[in-house]
Design a protein around this motif. Structure first.
Motif, short mmCIF file in Angstrom:
data_model
loop_
_atom_site.label_atom_id
_atom_site.label_comp_id
_atom_site.label_asym_id
_atom_site.label_seq_id
_atom_site.Cartn_x
_atom_site.Cartn_y
_atom_site.Cartn_z
N ASP A 25 -1.77 2.93 1.74
CA ASP A 25 -2.95 3.52 2.35
C ASP A 25 -3.19 4.91 1.77
O ASP A 25 -2.54 5.30 0.79
CB ASP A 25 -2.84 3.55 3.88
CG ASP A 25 -1.61 4.32 4.38
OD1 ASP A 25 -1.15 5.25 3.67
OD2 ASP A 25 -1.11 4.01 5.48
N GLN A 26 -4.08 5.65 2.37
CA GLN A 26 -4.47 6.94 1.83
C GLN A 26 -3.37 8.00 1.94
O GLN A 26 -3.49 9.07 1.33
CB GLN A 26 -5.73 7.44 2.57
CG GLN A 26 -6.94 6.55 2.36
CD GLN A 26 -7.46 6.60 0.94
OE1 GLN A 26 -7.88 7.66 0.47
NE2 GLN A 26 -7.45 5.47 0.25
N ARG A 27 -2.32 7.71 2.68
CA ARG A 27 -1.22 8.67 2.77
C ARG A 27 -0.27 8.59 1.58
O ARG A 27 0.54 9.50 1.37
CB ARG A 27 -0.43 8.43 4.06
CG ARG A 27 -1.19 8.75 5.33
CD ARG A 27 -0.43 8.29 6.56
NE ARG A 27 -0.35 6.82 6.61
CZ ARG A 27 0.25 6.14 7.59
NH1 ARG A 27 0.83 6.79 8.58
NH2 ARG A 27 0.28 4.81 7.57
N ALA A 28 -0.35 7.54 0.80
CA ALA A 28 0.56 7.37 -0.33
C ALA A 28 0.27 8.40 -1.41
O ALA A 28 -0.86 8.51 -1.89
CB ALA A 28 0.45 5.97 -0.90
N ASP A 29 1.28 9.16 -1.80
CA ASP A 29 1.15 10.10 -2.91
C ASP A 29 1.60 9.46 -4.22
O ASP A 29 1.04 9.74 -5.28
CB ASP A 29 1.99 11.35 -2.65
CG ASP A 29 1.55 12.09 -1.41
OD1 ASP A 29 0.39 12.52 -1.37
OD2 ASP A 29 2.37 12.21 -0.46
N VAL A 30 2.64 8.61 -4.13
CA VAL A 30 3.16 7.89 -5.29
C VAL A 30 3.39 6.45 -4.87
O VAL A 30 3.98 6.19 -3.81
CB VAL A 30 4.48 8.50 -5.80
CG1 VAL A 30 5.12 7.61 -6.86
CG2 VAL A 30 4.27 9.91 -6.35
N ARG B 4 -5.60 6.91 -2.71
CA ARG B 4 -6.46 8.05 -2.98
C ARG B 4 -6.66 8.20 -4.48
O ARG B 4 -5.76 7.88 -5.27
CB ARG B 4 -5.86 9.35 -2.44
CG ARG B 4 -5.60 9.41 -0.96
CD ARG B 4 -5.28 10.85 -0.54
NE ARG B 4 -4.39 11.55 -1.46
CZ ARG B 4 -3.06 11.57 -1.38
NH1 ARG B 4 -2.45 10.90 -0.40
NH2 ARG B 4 -2.34 12.23 -2.27
N PRO B 5 -7.78 8.72 -4.92
CA PRO B 5 -7.99 8.91 -6.36
C PRO B 5 -6.93 9.79 -7.02
O PRO B 5 -6.61 9.59 -8.19
CB PRO B 5 -9.38 9.55 -6.43
CG PRO B 5 -10.07 9.10 -5.20
CD PRO B 5 -9.00 9.03 -4.15
N ASP B 6 -6.39 10.76 -6.27
CA ASP B 6 -5.42 11.68 -6.87
C ASP B 6 -3.99 11.19 -6.76
O ASP B 6 -3.06 11.81 -7.29
CB ASP B 6 -5.53 13.07 -6.25
CG ASP B 6 -5.13 13.09 -4.77
OD1 ASP B 6 -5.45 12.12 -4.06
OD2 ASP B 6 -4.51 14.06 -4.33
N ALA B 7 -3.76 10.08 -6.06
CA ALA B 7 -2.41 9.54 -5.94
C ALA B 7 -1.99 8.87 -7.25
O ALA B 7 -2.84 8.46 -8.05
CB ALA B 7 -2.33 8.53 -4.79
N VAL B 8 -0.69 8.76 -7.46
CA VAL B 8 -0.14 8.28 -8.73
C VAL B 8 0.43 6.87 -8.56
O VAL B 8 1.25 6.63 -7.66
CB VAL B 8 0.96 9.23 -9.24
CG1 VAL B 8 1.55 8.71 -10.56
CG2 VAL B 8 0.42 10.63 -9.44
N LEU B 9 0.01 5.97 -9.41
CA LEU B 9 0.53 4.60 -9.44
C LEU B 9 1.35 4.44 -10.72
O LEU B 9 0.84 4.69 -11.82
CB LEU B 9 -0.62 3.60 -9.42
CG LEU B 9 -0.27 2.11 -9.60
CD1 LEU B 9 0.68 1.63 -8.52
CD2 LEU B 9 -1.55 1.26 -9.62
N VAL B 10 2.62 4.03 -10.57
CA VAL B 10 3.53 3.91 -11.72
C VAL B 10 4.10 2.50 -11.77
O VAL B 10 4.81 2.07 -10.86
CB VAL B 10 4.68 4.92 -11.65
CG1 VAL B 10 5.59 4.77 -12.88
CG2 VAL B 10 4.16 6.34 -11.55
#
Length: 349
Positions: free
Chosen positions: A150-155, A216-222
């Motif tokens: 969800d939108q709380r995810a930073d990574v 979120r657009p600024d969150a990072v997906l690896v």
């Protein structure tokens, strides 16, 4: 590979007897690794300010991770929530301490990373997961893994695709039974897996797009590349087939496929939000020389004079479950956690 302690072990033992194969002696002895660094598909270093261009980069030099403790903190000040998706490599099979139906371990690389930066870990990874499990309930009835994003995810970090191409069959035929070019053997399993890569690419691209749209657009997906399972030395089997060379080639083909997936996600998410999607290939360099059988089973010195300790559980590793085999042990997961921290540091300040 999905775990089943008694059943899977019995099946492997029966296969050895019926197939006439011999288990490869892969124990926790020290060994020298040829460990040539494989090709890297990307070279542009990611940064928060300029998150465009190539799909990712191998992390800077990571430490060896000599214990199962989390790496030291100090990076990732902007990370409060880390979401872990994926299969047994994400869940931490092989590192010890696995619990529950999905056999998640607190010693997995992603959870060690989260602990090192003081972040909350939300772990939906599951041993045996396939690409479809990212976006649909799995066969055991577990909800789609992306339901925790969800939108709380930073990574958001994951490994995925190995089970879709038959990871367990490759390990069994190429390293346990050493069937070589025999009909139905290692060579056929590797060829079959290579033929499945295009459809895995399509499915994984679609799944990661769904994951990306939840973030979120600024969150990072690896997306993390798997370590290469075989060392850079011959393991010639029946019919003259070099299983190590075949499995390594499949591994590098898989990384190239993952690179195409990440590039597609970056291109297809509107408004540039997909730009913060990366491929982390640090495992290719990190595990080189630490593969099972890299230096034989007796232990020899490398050219630099240091011993190479396996970072994977083997068939003869004391206390290892059958589904831990060819998964990073506590040493491997700790080192992989450090490389993840290094990779994410410039992205999460």
């Amino acid at each position: 590979m999905r775990r089943s302690r008694a059943g899977a072990l019995a099946a492997l033992l029966v296969a050895v007897v019926v197939g006439g194969g011999a288990a490869l002696a892969v124990t926790q002895h020290d060994g020298a690794g040829a460990g040539a660094t494989p090709p890297r598909p990307t070279t542009t270093a990611p940064s928060r300010a300029a998150a465009t261009g190539a799909s990712g980069t191998p992390a800077p030099g990571a430490t060896s991770g000599a214990s199962g403790a989390p790496p030291s903190s100090g990076s990732g000040a902007g990370v409060r929530t880390v979401v872990v998706l994926g299969d047994s490599y994400s869940a931490g099979n092989g590192a010890g301490g696995s619990t529950g139906a999905c056999y998640r371990s607190p010693r997995s690389a992603a959870r060690l990373y989260a602990a090192s930066v003081g972040a909350r870990a939300v772990d939906a990874s599951c041993s045996g997961a396939v690409v479809s499990d990212l976006v649909s309930p799995d066969r055991a009835g577990n909800p789609a893994q992306d339901s925790v994003v969800d939108q709380r995810a930073d990574v958001v970090v994951l490994t995925m695709g190995g089970n879709d191409v038959g990871f367990g069959d490759i390990v069994t035929q190429c390293f346990l039974l050493a069937t070589g070019a025999r009909p139905g053997g290692c060579a056929e399993e590797v060829s079959r897996a290579r033929g499945l890569l295009p459809q895995v690419q399509t499915a994984l691209t679609d799944a990661l797009l769904q994951v990306r749209f939840r973030m979120r657009p600024d969150a990072v997906l690896v997306l993390r590349a798997y370590p290469l399972l075989a060392p850079d030395r011959p393991f010639v089997q029946q019919g003259g087939y070099d299983a190590n060379a075949g499995v390594r080639e499949l591994g590098t083909d898989g990384v190239a496929m993952q690179d195409r997936v990440v590039r597609a996600v970056r291109a297809r998410v509107p408004g540039g939000a997909g730009a913060r999607t990366y491929l982390d290939t640090s495992a290719l360099r990190l595990f080189a020389g630490h593969e099972l059988g890299a230096g034989g089973v007796t232990g020899t010195a490398t050219a630099g004079g240091t011993a190479s300790v396996p970072w994977f559980d083997g068939f003869q590793t004391p206390g290892a479950d059958v589904a831990d085999v060819y998964h990073p042990n506590a040493l491997g997961q700790a080192a992989w956690a450090q490389s993840l921290r290094d990779f994410l540091a410039p992205l999460t300040r």
